[in-house]
Scaffold this motif. Structure first.
Motif, PDB file in Angstrom:
ATOM      1  N   LEU A   1       0.872  -1.183   0.000  1.00 50.63           N
ATOM      2  CA  LEU A   1       0.000   0.000   0.000  1.00 50.63           C
ATOM      3  C   LEU A   1       0.910   1.234   0.000  1.00 50.63           C
ATOM      4  N   ARG A   2       1.060   1.845  -1.170  1.00 45.59           N
ATOM      5  CA  ARG A   2       1.931   3.013  -1.264  1.00 45.59           C
ATOM      6  C   ARG A   2       1.406   3.945  -2.349  1.00 45.59           C
ATOM      7  N   TRP A   3       0.790   5.050  -1.906  1.00 36.80           N
ATOM      8  CA  TRP A   3       0.187   5.999  -2.842  1.00 36.80           C
ATOM      9  C   TRP A   3       1.276   6.622  -3.708  1.00 36.80           C
ATOM     10  N   GLN A   4       1.038   6.667  -5.013  1.00 38.09           N
ATOM     11  CA  GLN A   4       2.067   7.139  -5.954  1.00 38.09           C
ATOM     12  C   GLN A   4       1.882   8.600  -6.370  1.00 38.09           C
ATOM     13  N   ASN A   5       0.648   9.121  -6.263  1.00 38.99           N
ATOM     14  CA  ASN A   5       0.341  10.489  -6.700  1.00 38.99           C
ATOM     15  C   ASN A   5       0.583  10.681  -8.197  1.00 38.99           C
ATOM     16  N   GLU A   6       0.618   9.587  -8.931  1.00 36.37           N
ATOM     17  CA  GLU A   6       0.863   9.629 -10.378  1.00 36.37           C
ATOM     18  C   GLU A   6       0.647   8.227 -10.949  1.00 36.37           C
ATOM     19  N   LEU A   7       0.670   8.147 -12.274  1.00 38.89           N
ATOM     20  CA  LEU A   7       0.675   6.851 -12.956  1.00 38.89           C
ATOM     21  C   LEU A   7       2.128   6.390 -13.056  1.00 38.89           C
ATOM     22  N   THR A   8       2.401   5.169 -12.582  1.00 37.16           N
ATOM     23  CA  THR A   8       3.765   4.640 -12.619  1.00 37.16           C
ATOM     24  C   THR A   8       3.754   3.222 -13.178  1.00 37.16           C
ATOM     25  N   GLU A   9       4.949   2.678 -13.402  1.00 37.71           N
ATOM     26  CA  GLU A   9       5.042   1.281 -13.827  1.00 37.71           C
ATOM     27  C   GLU A   9       4.521   0.338 -12.737  1.00 37.71           C
ATOM     28  N   GLU A  10       4.504   0.826 -11.484  1.00 40.74           N
ATOM     29  CA  GLU A  10       4.070   0.001 -10.353  1.00 40.74           C
ATOM     30  C   GLU A  10       2.543  -0.114 -10.242  1.00 40.74           C
ATOM     31  N   ASN A  11       1.803   0.908 -10.740  1.00 42.01           N
ATOM     32  CA  ASN A  11       0.332   0.834 -10.632  1.00 42.01           C
ATOM     33  C   ASN A  11      -0.354   0.778 -11.995  1.00 42.01           C
ATOM     34  N   ARG A  12       0.449   0.807 -13.041  1.00 42.94           N
ATOM     35  CA  ARG A  12      -0.119   0.877 -14.390  1.00 42.94           C
ATOM     36  C   ARG A  12      -0.973  -0.349 -14.731  1.00 42.94           C
ATOM     37  N   VAL A  13      -0.633  -1.490 -14.156  1.00 47.73           N
ATOM     38  CA  VAL A  13      -1.356  -2.729 -14.466  1.00 47.73           C
ATOM     39  C   VAL A  13      -2.845  -2.591 -14.126  1.00 47.73           C
ATOM     40  N   PHE A  14      -3.172  -1.783 -13.095  1.00 47.32           N
ATOM     41  CA  PHE A  14      -4.584  -1.589 -12.700  1.00 47.32           C
ATOM     42  C   PHE A  14      -5.270  -0.586 -13.636  1.00 47.32           C
ATOM     43  N   PHE A  15      -4.531   0.452 -14.026  1.00 50.12           N
ATOM     44  CA  PHE A  15      -5.025   1.442 -14.994  1.00 50.12           C
ATOM     45  C   PHE A  15      -5.368   0.741 -16.312  1.00 50.12           C
ATOM     46  N   ASP A  16      -4.493  -0.178 -16.733  1.00 51.63           N
ATOM     47  CA  ASP A  16      -4.707  -0.881 -18.004  1.00 51.63           C
ATOM     48  C   ASP A  16      -5.928  -1.802 -17.959  1.00 51.63           C
ATOM     49  N   ALA A  17      -6.378  -2.152 -16.734  1.00 51.07           N
ATOM     50  CA  ALA A  17      -7.462  -3.132 -16.595  1.00 51.07           C
ATOM     51  C   ALA A  17      -8.844  -2.489 -16.500  1.00 51.07           C
ATOM     52  N   CYS A  18      -8.925  -1.137 -16.459  1.00 49.33           N
ATOM     53  CA  CYS A  18     -10.245  -0.492 -16.267  1.00 49.33           C
ATOM     54  C   CYS A  18     -10.310   0.811 -17.055  1.00 49.33           C
ATOM     55  N   ASP A  19     -11.279   1.666 -16.731  1.00 46.91           N
ATOM     56  CA  ASP A  19     -11.536   2.872 -17.529  1.00 46.91           C
ATOM     57  C   ASP A  19     -10.736   4.097 -17.107  1.00 46.91           C
ATOM     58  N   GLY A  20     -10.093   4.052 -15.934  1.00 45.54           N
ATOM     59  CA  GLY A  20      -9.367   5.253 -15.539  1.00 45.54           C
ATOM     60  C   GLY A  20      -8.695   5.103 -14.195  1.00 45.54           C
ATOM     61  N   LEU A  21      -7.784   6.045 -13.904  1.00 48.44           N
ATOM     62  CA  LEU A  21      -7.058   6.094 -12.635  1.00 48.44           C
ATOM     63  C   LEU A  21      -7.337   7.434 -11.961  1.00 48.44           C
ATOM     64  N   PHE A  22      -7.687   7.388 -10.667  1.00 45.58           N
ATOM     65  CA  PHE A  22      -7.902   8.575  -9.820  1.00 45.58           C
ATOM     66  C   PHE A  22      -6.660   8.634  -8.926  1.00 45.58           C
ATOM     67  N   THR A  23      -5.790   9.618  -9.143  1.00 46.81           N
ATOM     68  CA  THR A  23      -4.531   9.644  -8.385  1.00 46.81           C
ATOM     69  C   THR A  23      -4.736  10.235  -6.992  1.00 46.81           C
ATOM     70  N   ASN A  24      -3.819   9.907  -6.107  1.00 52.47           N
ATOM     71  CA  ASN A  24      -3.756  10.548  -4.796  1.00 52.47           C
ATOM     72  C   ASN A  24      -3.372  12.024  -4.975  1.00 52.47           C
ATOM     73  N   TYR A  25      -3.375  12.783  -3.873  1.00 57.29           N
ATOM     74  CA  TYR A  25      -3.416  14.253  -3.950  1.00 57.29           C
ATOM     75  C   TYR A  25      -2.072  14.970  -3.801  1.00 57.29           C
ATOM     76  N   ASN A  26      -1.030  14.253  -3.361  1.00 59.94           N
ATOM     77  CA  ASN A  26       0.217  14.944  -2.996  1.00 59.94           C
ATOM     78  C   ASN A  26       1.227  14.954  -4.142  1.00 59.94           C
ATOM     79  N   TRP A  27       0.817  15.506  -5.271  1.00 61.59           N
ATOM     80  CA  TRP A  27       1.656  15.511  -6.467  1.00 61.59           C
ATOM     81  C   TRP A  27       2.289  16.882  -6.675  1.00 61.59           C
ATOM     82  N   LYS A  28       3.350  16.870  -7.456  1.00 66.34           N
ATOM     83  CA  LYS A  28       3.983  18.113  -7.931  1.00 66.34           C
ATOM     84  C   LYS A  28       4.007  18.065  -9.461  1.00 66.34           C
ATOM     85  N   GLU A  29       4.509  19.122 -10.065  1.00 66.17           N
ATOM     86  CA  GLU A  29       4.414  19.187 -11.527  1.00 66.17           C
ATOM     87  C   GLU A  29       5.169  18.050 -12.216  1.00 66.17           C
TER      88      GLU A  29
END
Length: 554
Positions: A210-238
């Motif tokens: 369980l580790r929020w990425q705040n972005e699309l990464t190679e580590e969570n992409r497998v779930f993005f590829d399996a559905c309609d979209g990814l809702f990222t966590n909030y602590n992102w930078k540019e």
């Protein structure tokens, strides 16, 4: 049963499911029929699957299922309402119960305004680990059954899909089955619900941590590829946005970058600085997920909620692509689904607060031009429902008129249109002004605009059969409006069009005499209708096989 009916009042209520057992035991039940949405999802332009960046709103307020759980409404004073539907694409109802079925009033209001609604499937903490182990760590049959139940629930209650939020660590066996579970859920939802959606929340990684990425990464992409979209966590930078855009490729608008309006954690901006976050998200061509915009209500208080709400969404409008209505009839009295009284035909029917989002009508754009124009809700006076639309502004010095865009349209025009407008002027003597509807068409060499015929019924004191299905009558003035309050006026037009496409419907406020003075105006709109004349002439279909059940006599 207490799940379906309030134990104090016996009124029908919306409900959630707790745990895997309740989810698997669920089946359609006549007690739950009150929870089935009665409003089909209205079409709008551009459609959801167009490639422009989208806006998702995730509603999370005090655990959910508050006064909005009362399916037939309640006598709530100063309730929370959402009405900037023209600016958003998807509405998610969020709570921390395992299966959050959106209260049906939200689905009805959103659908009427063309917005799909998602429920939430969430697991968290140690209970979540156990739940996931139970349905993911075994064979395919278990996770396929859960996916099929979730799709059946969405189909039965007529909402549009799920946000999936797994916020606990997963064993190797469980995380291995997570992508096929998501693929099966997505396929089932697409099959059961036209335009259905499954969106994954950025939480666990492909190794089960369980580790929020705040972005699309190679580590969570497998779930993005399996559905309609990814809702990222909030602590992102540019830099997170730059990497996400590159990795998502052609699916970049399927990444919804999370923005917490409460600004918890290390975020770019929330509250009245939410626009700073949105500006960056849009610069990178990504979609946005606005989390807990109820901040306006919870943090700033209930008293000035409507004013603060307009200010909040007005501050974001530059970054929120709007939507067009693409079907007729278009008819609205602007009611928000709440009020301090109920009105019918301009007269107060019943005093006292009420709240019922299912009764919310089609909402306009809410244009704001700092200091020059504002559109807001007026609870003190209405034609029908709980409120009218107050349009306040000034005609600048040297100018004769101002146009206030109420609706964006995108549809072929029928050969003959009826337009009606019920309004009332407040403030200065009304003889200085004239108010009308302005309908624009898309530029095209083929469009021919024929006659515009103002129909009898201009003077609402003069009954006339010509104005379709409107009995002109005086809109009784609310007592709060002082000596200058004008009676209601009715404008009714018949418009001949050939090979035209409708573009914008605006309120046009003009003054009779040009002047070097600026001129303030306030106008209450009671009702606007744009009708295909052919459908007005046709007799309505007969209702057949009517039955009533679940009656409670009082």
């Amino acid at each position: 049963p207490a799940r379906h009916f309030d134990t104090k009042t016996t009124e029908p209520i919306s409900f959630f499911l707790s745990g895997l057992e309740e989810l698997l035991a669920w089946q359609p039940d006549s007690n739950g029929d009150f929870n089935v949405s009665a409003v089909p999802l209205a079409k709008r332009q551009p459609p959801l699957h167009s490639r422009r960046p989208r806006t998702l709103v995730c509603h999370d307020m005090r655990g959910g299922y508050l006064e909005d759980r009362f399916i037939q409404g309640s006598a709530t004073r100063n309730p929370y309402v959402f009405y900037h539907w023209r600016y958003i694409d998807i509405f998610v109802y969020f709570s921390h119960h395992t299966v959050t079925i959106p209260p049906v009033c939200w689905t009805n209001a959103a659908h009427r305004n063309g917005v799909p609604v998602l429920g939430t499937f969430i697991t968290e903490w140690t209970d979540g680990e156990k739940l996931c182990e139970a349905f993911l760590a075994g064979g395919a049959e278990a996770y396929r059954t859960v996916a099929e139940q979730l799709a059946r629930i969405a189909q039965h209650y007529r909402f549009d899909g799920w946000l999936v939020n797994i916020e606990n660590t997963l064993s190797a066996g469980a995380v291995g089955n997570l992508p096929p579970f998501l693929r099966h859920l997505t396929a089932q939802v697409h099959g059961a619900v036209p335009g259905g959606l499954v969106i994954w929340y950025d939480s666990v990684l492909q190794n089960g941590a369980l580790r929020w990425q705040n972005e699309l990464t190679e580590e969570n992409r497998v779930f993005f590829d399996a559905c309609d979209g990814l809702f990222t966590n909030y602590n992102w930078k540019e830099e997170h946005l730059e990497r996400t855009r590159a990795l998502a490729g052609p699916r970049h608008t399927d990444v919804y970058v999370g923005v917490d309006v409460f600004a918890r954690g290390d975020v770019i901006g929330g509250g009245f600085d939410t626009d700073k976050s949105l500006r960056l998200i849009r610069q990178h061509g990504l979609s946005a997920a606005i989390f807990a915009p109820g901040w306006v209500y919870e943090h700033l208080g209930e008293e000035n909620f409507l004013r603060n709400e307009n200010k909040f969404w007005g501050s974001l409008a530059e970054y929120l692509p709007t939507h067009s209505i693409c079907t007729l009839p278009l008819a609205t009295s602007f009611s928000l689904g709440m009020g301090t009284s109920r009105f019918l035909d301009g007269k107060e029917e019943e005093a006292g607060p009420w709240y019922d989002l299912s009764a919310q009508e089609i909402q306009p754009l809410y244009p704001e031009r700092e200091g020059r124009l504002s559109t807001s809700c007026c609870l003190q006076d209405a034609w029908c429902g709980g409120s009218s639309l107050r349009v306040q502004g000034t005609i600048p010095p040297g100018e004769e008129r101002v146009a206030v865009r109420l609706f964006s349209l995108q549809m072929p025009a029928p050969p003959k249109l009826f337009l009606t407008l019920l309004y009332k002027l407040e403030g200065p003597p009304p003889e200085d002004f004239t108010v009308a509807l302005e309908l624009t068409t898309w530029d095209s060499g083929t469009c021919h605009e024929g006659n515009v015929t103002p129909l009898p019924g201009e003077d609402p004191a003069t009954p006339s059969g010509e104005c379709p299905a409107i009995t002109p009558c005086l809109w009784a003035s609310g007592a709060t409006h002082g000596a200058h309050s004008a009676p209601l006026a009715l404008r009714c037009y018949e418009l001949d069009l050939q090979d035209c496409s409708l573009r914008d419907l605006s309120l046009l406020v003009s003054r009779y005499q040009p002047s070097l003075q600026e001129m303030p105006f306030t106008c209450l709109l009671g009702e606007v209708r744009v009708l295909d004349a052919a459908s007005v002439a046709a007799s309505p279909p007969q209702v057949q096989s009517l039955s009533a059940s679940q009656l409670w006599w009082q």
